[in-house]
Motif scaffolding. Structure first.
Motif, PDB file in Angstrom:
ATOM      1  N   SER A 249       0.851  -1.193   0.000  1.00 41.25           N
ATOM      2  CA  SER A 249       0.000   0.000   0.000  1.00 41.25           C
ATOM      3  C   SER A 249       0.887   1.242   0.000  1.00 41.25           C
ATOM      4  O   SER A 249       1.856   1.298   0.752  1.00 41.25           O
ATOM      5  CB  SER A 249      -0.890  -0.009   1.242  1.00 41.25           C
ATOM      6  N   PRO A 250       0.577   2.256  -0.821  1.00 42.16           N
ATOM      7  CA  PRO A 250       1.421   3.460  -0.873  1.00 42.16           C
ATOM      8  C   PRO A 250       1.550   4.194   0.456  1.00 42.16           C
ATOM      9  O   PRO A 250       2.513   4.907   0.670  1.00 42.16           O
ATOM     10  CB  PRO A 250       0.725   4.344  -1.905  1.00 42.16           C
TER      11      PRO A 250
ATOM     12  N   THR B 178       7.197   3.096   1.687  1.00 45.01           N
ATOM     13  CA  THR B 178       6.348   3.053   0.486  1.00 45.01           C
ATOM     14  C   THR B 178       5.832   4.457   0.172  1.00 45.01           C
ATOM     15  O   THR B 178       5.740   4.848  -0.984  1.00 45.01           O
ATOM     16  CB  THR B 178       5.148   2.086   0.652  1.00 45.01           C
ATOM     17  N   LEU B 179       5.546   5.202   1.229  1.00 47.62           N
ATOM     18  CA  LEU B 179       5.087   6.590   1.086  1.00 47.62           C
ATOM     19  C   LEU B 179       6.169   7.432   0.411  1.00 47.62           C
ATOM     20  O   LEU B 179       5.883   8.225  -0.491  1.00 47.62           O
ATOM     21  CB  LEU B 179       4.773   7.145   2.483  1.00 47.62           C
TER      22      LEU B 179
ATOM     23  N   TRP C  81       6.424   6.459  -3.267  1.00 47.98           N
ATOM     24  CA  TRP C  81       5.253   6.931  -4.020  1.00 47.98           C
ATOM     25  C   TRP C  81       5.333   8.431  -4.272  1.00 47.98           C
ATOM     26  O   TRP C  81       5.151   8.899  -5.393  1.00 47.98           O
ATOM     27  CB  TRP C  81       3.971   6.568  -3.271  1.00 47.98           C
ATOM     28  N   THR C  82       5.639   9.190  -3.196  1.00 47.95           N
ATOM     29  CA  THR C  82       5.697  10.651  -3.344  1.00 47.95           C
ATOM     30  C   THR C  82       6.880  11.067  -4.224  1.00 47.95           C
ATOM     31  O   THR C  82       6.856  12.131  -4.824  1.00 47.95           O
ATOM     32  CB  THR C  82       5.772  11.362  -1.972  1.00 47.95           C
TER      33      THR C  82
ATOM     34  N   GLU D 253       3.155   4.367  -9.627  1.00 48.15           N
ATOM     35  CA  GLU D 253       1.786   4.879  -9.508  1.00 48.15           C
ATOM     36  C   GLU D 253       1.100   4.159  -8.343  1.00 48.15           C
ATOM     37  O   GLU D 253       1.576   3.115  -7.891  1.00 48.15           O
ATOM     38  CB  GLU D 253       0.996   4.615 -10.798  1.00 48.15           C
ATOM     39  N   PHE D 254      -0.032   4.687  -7.905  1.00 50.32           N
ATOM     40  CA  PHE D 254      -0.794   4.091  -6.801  1.00 50.32           C
ATOM     41  C   PHE D 254      -1.018   2.592  -7.039  1.00 50.32           C
ATOM     42  O   PHE D 254      -0.788   1.758  -6.165  1.00 50.32           O
ATOM     43  CB  PHE D 254      -2.140   4.814  -6.656  1.00 50.32           C
ATOM     44  N   VAL D 255      -1.448   2.245  -8.258  1.00 51.36           N
ATOM     45  CA  VAL D 255      -1.808   0.862  -8.601  1.00 51.36           C
ATOM     46  C   VAL D 255      -0.585  -0.069  -8.585  1.00 51.36           C
ATOM     47  O   VAL D 255      -0.711  -1.251  -8.238  1.00 51.36           O
ATOM     48  CB  VAL D 255      -2.486   0.819  -9.995  1.00 51.36           C
TER      49      VAL D 255
ATOM     50  N   GLN E 109      -1.705  13.011   1.042  1.00 47.94           N
ATOM     51  CA  GLN E 109      -1.838  12.680  -0.376  1.00 47.94           C
ATOM     52  C   GLN E 109      -2.286  13.857  -1.228  1.00 47.94           C
ATOM     53  O   GLN E 109      -1.732  14.108  -2.278  1.00 47.94           O
ATOM     54  CB  GLN E 109      -2.848  11.524  -0.594  1.00 47.94           C
TER      55      GLN E 109
END
Length: 434
Positions: free
Chosen positions: A173-174, A180-181, A184-185, A190-192, A256
């Motif tokens: 999970s992002p 992971t955060l 992602w940032t 991508e989120f997916v 987010q």
């Protein structure tokens, strides 16, 4: 980076020795009966002070050092306040009797230790992608401890299971984990893309849990319907549960969509808790609670350990040690290096390791960025304080879940880690499913 490599100077060697000694003291806290926060805090503060001395003696411009420390304070504060609010909510829930009621519900059903072990693990795996691995591990280890405070084999196996499940659940999970955060940032996926890590993550955890389940004692927790009074949740207990869930929601949404630090939403949630306690106290025939009293019970040693260990790793980064990571990628290739990152993040906290990788930004495709996200998250479970979840549970189950008790069963975590990587390879590299 300030552009200087200080690894071969006297301050580079001194700080490295201080870090290793502090690390060994953290690892052997049971043997020497020294709280892990003490050596970590000493190392984290002393190492930067020595860099300051080196700069002064060599008449160097202190501006880059000041800038680095300011940035580090910001990084630490985000985690520190996030943790502080999460712990305050948990202490308030304990005081309101919410965990006692949950324990009664679980124990009165006559579940065996094995069933409770699987139940808490499953909850950890599926709550952490939404909440985050640390908050999840803190809540469920509290549930574990209220079920049975004395059964060490159950508590140790259950604690390891919760840490592994929370870290594995956070990896797909992002916003399930800080690493992971960060990935992602930084736009590394991508989120997916993160959701494709579900199969390697759950399979690795299931293997570890299955191996750990052999160490869970038979039988069930003592429960006598005649003597066990059904606990009553005090006034406002369920409202605090919903406020806590809303606080995490605000922290995630704020981060987010509005790019606030996650702790900003958490501090807003703390203000709501304080306002709620005020309104509850004003109502007639209702027993209120004092948030400040609950704050006193927060494990400050866990917070100070975080401050110390992140500062110490920040000093290693400033000296130039973490830049060897970049050479690792050139030398070994992306897959081998990313698997190695899992082992590094078990020793050094996964946040600065991920930060160093993102800073050096080796040329990798989405598949490799997903691998390093997974290994940094799951690899942290190999050692008790390799992840935020592990550190949190060590504070919660002080003297029970320790470095030593984790290491004795760490092979079960390693088996799951290897399976996760194997499945990633099949899914991403052979089948191309991402």
């Amino acid at each position: 980076m300030h552009g200087m490599d200080l690894t071969t100077t006297w301050v580079g060697w001194l700080d490295l020795v201080v870090f290793i000694v502090a690390y060994l003291l953290v690892a052997t806290e049971e043997k020497y009966e020294i709280n892990k926060a003490k050596p970590a805090l000493f190392a984290g503060t002393f190492m930067f002070m020595m860099i300051g001395v080196y700069y002064a003696l060599n008449h160097l411009d202190p501006a880059p050092l000041h800038e680095e420390m300011t940035k580090l304070i910001e990084e630490i504060a985000e985690i520190y306040f996030f943790l502080f609010v999460a712990m305050t909510y948990i202490e308030t829930l304990i005081e309101r009797g919410v965990f006692d009621a949950l324990k009664f519900k679980l124990v009165s059903k006559g579940y065996s230790y094995k069933k409770l072990f699987w139940l808490t693990g499953l909850l950890a795996f599926f709550i952490s992608p939404v909440a985050d691995n640390l908050t999840t591990a803190l809540i469920l280890s509290t549930v574990l401890f209220t079920i049975d405070k004395t059964n060490r084999p159950f508590l140790v196996a259950g604690a390891i299971n919760i840490v592994v499940a929370a870290n594995a659940g956070g990896a797909w999970s992002p916003f399930g984990d800080i690493t992971t955060l960060m990935a992602w940032t930084a736009g590394k996926g991508e989120f997916v893309d993160f959701l494709y890590l579900f199969v390697p993550s759950i399979a690795g955890w299931l293997l570890t849990a299955w191996l750990l389940s052999f160490y869970v004692p038979k039988g069930e927790p003592h429960f006598d319907a005649k003597t066990e009074f059904k606990p009553v949740i005090k006034d406002g207990g369920m409202a605090v549960v919903w406020l806590g869930a809303f606080t995490i929601f605000i922290a995630v949404v704020g981060h987010q969509f509005f790019h606030f630090p996650a702790m900003w939403g958490m501090m807003f949630g703390l203000s709501l808790l304080k306002l709620y306690s005020y309104s509850l106290a004003k109502r007639k025939h209702r027993t209120g609670f004092d948030v400040f009293v609950n704050m006193k019970k927060v494990e400050n040693d866990t917070l100070l350990f975080f401050f110390g260990i992140l500062s110490a790793v920040g000093a290693l980064h400033y000296l130039g040690y973490l830049h060897y990571i970049h050479h690792l990628y050139d030398l070994l290739g992306a897959t081998t290096a990313n698997v190695g990152v899992g082992f590094i993040s078990a020793i050094i906290d996964n946040v600065p390791v991920m930060s160093a990788i993102l800073k050096s930004s080796p040329a990798m495709g989405t598949d490799q960025w997903m691998l390093v996200t997974m290994t940094a998250g799951i690899g942290g479970s190999l050692i008790s304080f390799g992840s935020a979840a592990g550190v949190g549970v060590m504070g919660r189950l002080r003297g029970i879940y320790t470095f030593g008790s984790h290491i004795r069963l760490a092979w079960t975590v390693l088996a799951g880690y290897i399976l996760s990587i194997a499945l990633w390879y099949v899914q991403f590299e052979i089948l191309g499913l991402y």
